[in-house]
Design an enzyme around this catalytic site. Sequence first.
Site, short mmCIF file in Angstrom:
data_model
loop_
_atom_site.label_atom_id
_atom_site.label_comp_id
_atom_site.label_asym_id
_atom_site.label_seq_id
_atom_site.Cartn_x
_atom_site.Cartn_y
_atom_site.Cartn_z
N LYS A 203 0.86 -1.18 0.00
CA LYS A 203 0.00 0.00 0.00
C LYS A 203 0.89 1.23 0.00
O LYS A 203 1.74 1.40 0.88
CB LYS A 203 -0.90 -0.01 1.23
CG LYS A 203 -1.74 1.23 1.37
CD LYS A 203 -2.78 1.09 2.46
CE LYS A 203 -3.56 2.36 2.65
NZ LYS A 203 -4.60 2.24 3.68
N ARG A 213 -10.69 9.93 2.30
CA ARG A 213 -10.54 10.62 3.60
C ARG A 213 -11.68 11.61 3.80
O ARG A 213 -12.12 11.83 4.93
CB ARG A 213 -9.15 11.27 3.68
CG ARG A 213 -8.07 10.19 3.74
CD ARG A 213 -6.65 10.74 3.78
NE ARG A 213 -5.68 9.64 3.60
CZ ARG A 213 -4.41 9.81 3.30
NH1 ARG A 213 -3.91 11.04 3.18
NH2 ARG A 213 -3.61 8.77 3.15
N LYS A 226 1.45 10.01 5.62
CA LYS A 226 1.56 8.64 6.13
C LYS A 226 2.85 7.95 5.64
O LYS A 226 2.91 6.73 5.57
CB LYS A 226 0.31 7.84 5.72
CG LYS A 226 -0.99 8.44 6.27
CD LYS A 226 -2.20 7.51 6.09
CE LYS A 226 -3.44 8.08 6.76
NZ LYS A 226 -4.61 7.17 6.69
N GLU A 242 7.40 -6.64 1.00
CA GLU A 242 6.21 -6.48 1.84
C GLU A 242 5.25 -7.66 1.66
O GLU A 242 4.73 -8.20 2.63
CB GLU A 242 5.46 -5.18 1.46
CG GLU A 242 6.03 -3.91 2.06
CD GLU A 242 5.70 -3.76 3.54
OE1 GLU A 242 5.06 -4.65 4.13
OE2 GLU A 242 6.10 -2.73 4.13
N LYS A 257 -2.31 -1.51 -3.79
CA LYS A 257 -3.16 -0.33 -3.68
C LYS A 257 -2.32 0.93 -3.76
O LYS A 257 -1.30 0.97 -3.07
CB LYS A 257 -3.89 -0.39 -2.34
CG LYS A 257 -4.76 0.78 -2.04
CD LYS A 257 -5.37 0.64 -0.67
CE LYS A 257 -6.13 1.91 -0.37
NZ LYS A 257 -6.48 2.03 0.99
N SER A 283 -10.36 5.64 -4.24
CA SER A 283 -11.29 6.75 -4.35
C SER A 283 -10.86 7.79 -5.38
O SER A 283 -11.69 8.33 -6.12
CB SER A 283 -11.48 7.40 -2.98
OG SER A 283 -10.23 7.81 -2.45
N TYR A 322 -15.51 1.11 -6.33
CA TYR A 322 -16.77 1.80 -6.05
C TYR A 322 -17.73 1.68 -7.24
O TYR A 322 -18.90 2.03 -7.11
CB TYR A 322 -16.49 3.28 -5.70
CG TYR A 322 -15.54 3.38 -4.53
CD1 TYR A 322 -15.98 3.22 -3.23
CD2 TYR A 322 -14.16 3.59 -4.73
CE1 TYR A 322 -15.11 3.26 -2.16
CE2 TYR A 322 -13.27 3.64 -3.67
CZ TYR A 322 -13.75 3.48 -2.37
OH TYR A 322 -12.88 3.51 -1.32
C1 PBG Z 1 -7.20 3.48 5.74
C2 PBG Z 1 -7.62 3.22 4.35
C3 PBG Z 1 -7.45 4.10 3.28
C4 PBG Z 1 -8.09 3.51 2.20
C5 PBG Z 1 -8.59 2.28 2.61
N1 PBG Z 1 -8.29 2.10 3.96
C6 PBG Z 1 -6.86 5.46 3.18
C7 PBG Z 1 -5.59 5.80 3.79
O1 PBG Z 1 -4.71 4.96 3.99
O2 PBG Z 1 -5.44 6.98 4.11
C8 PBG Z 1 -8.17 4.17 0.85
C9 PBG Z 1 -9.27 3.75 -0.02
C10 PBG Z 1 -9.57 4.68 -1.13
O3 PBG Z 1 -8.91 5.74 -1.33
O4 PBG Z 1 -10.52 4.38 -1.85
N2 PBG Z 1 -6.34 2.65 6.37
#
Ligand code: PBG
Length: 334
Positions: A203, A213, A226, A242, A257, A283, A322
């Site tokens: 990720k 968010r 992050k 990982e 991701k 998203s 989505y």
């Molecule tokens: C949080 C999490 C995130 C997403 C899924 N779980 C965002 C982040 O790490 O800030 C993102 C999903 C998306 O953007 O559709 N742990």
Amino acid sequence: MKTNPSPMFPATRLRRNRKADWSRRLVCENTLSANDLIWPLFLIQGKGKREAIPSMPGVERLSVDEAVRAAEQAVELGIPVIALFPHTSLDKRDPKGSLALDPNNLVAQATRAIKAAFPQIGVLCDAALDPYTSHGHDGLMDGDRILNDETVELLVQQSLMQVEAGCDIIAPSDMMDGRVAAIRAGLEKSGHTDTQIMSYAAKFASAFYGPFRDAIGSTGALKGDKRTYQMDPANGDEAIREVALDIAEGADMVMVKPGMPYLDVLTRVKQEFGMPTFAYQVSGEYAMLAGAIENGWLDRDRVILESLMSFKRAGADGVLTYFAPVAARLLKNI
Ligand code: PBG
């Protein structure tokens, strides 16, 4: 696998196989079906409530009863799994993300309600604190530092709570080290030997999570970024390390991701490990496509299916998206 050497033109004319629909169908290498889709839902408090998310046109936050109706749709459409994400207002958040462990939080309520009504659908829940922390991070903090091992202990408790509520797949999305092993040990010890773990294994610290968010109420909360736990977008070899660790720790399925900007990583992961491998069309990817579709700049049906097929071609076994209900309807011609 090496491609067979083809004789030169005109012995080889690659257009021959493309000459008609029947022939294109015959030589088609990859397929997409509703079975490949995981549908993420956003939850809010209340009853009969649906709330638009401005940065994700067409996606709404749903109260638990509405989420149950969405689950019913998923069953009808043959979508195998729904994923649950809670919106949490700032006044309910604290530095420890305490609400994550509350057996009556939105995710637990929705999981219980959905599994009671539709036991035949899979429910996936994130293990991560960020929807619940006042600072918007996925871990406990000491000053500016994100604490790894202390966070992992909470993730285990959060996972067990969610599994007690009926969750089928725990998806650790926090990128702490060692969390898959800890969650797996916790599950085994408590007799939950059949709970699957789909690890957000590779990720990346991505700008494509912005609308998510907004959707969960973290945008105003999040301080800093992050990058001390999510991966540097520049790194591919590290993604392989990982994933290797998460498999060794007991993951049943792994995820890359975001999706489209990381197809190369997805392909490497699938080829290297041959694990059930998933992509998350996040998203921001949704927002880009939905925005262009809304403006009439892209053809809705074709661009949705093409984007999803790209994950299958790259090696994914399935996609969190989505667009899941829209795509499933297109694939079923309804
Ligand atoms: C949080 C999490 C995130 C997403 C899924 N779980 C965002 C982040 O790490 O800030 C993102 C999903 C998306 O953007 O559709 N742990």
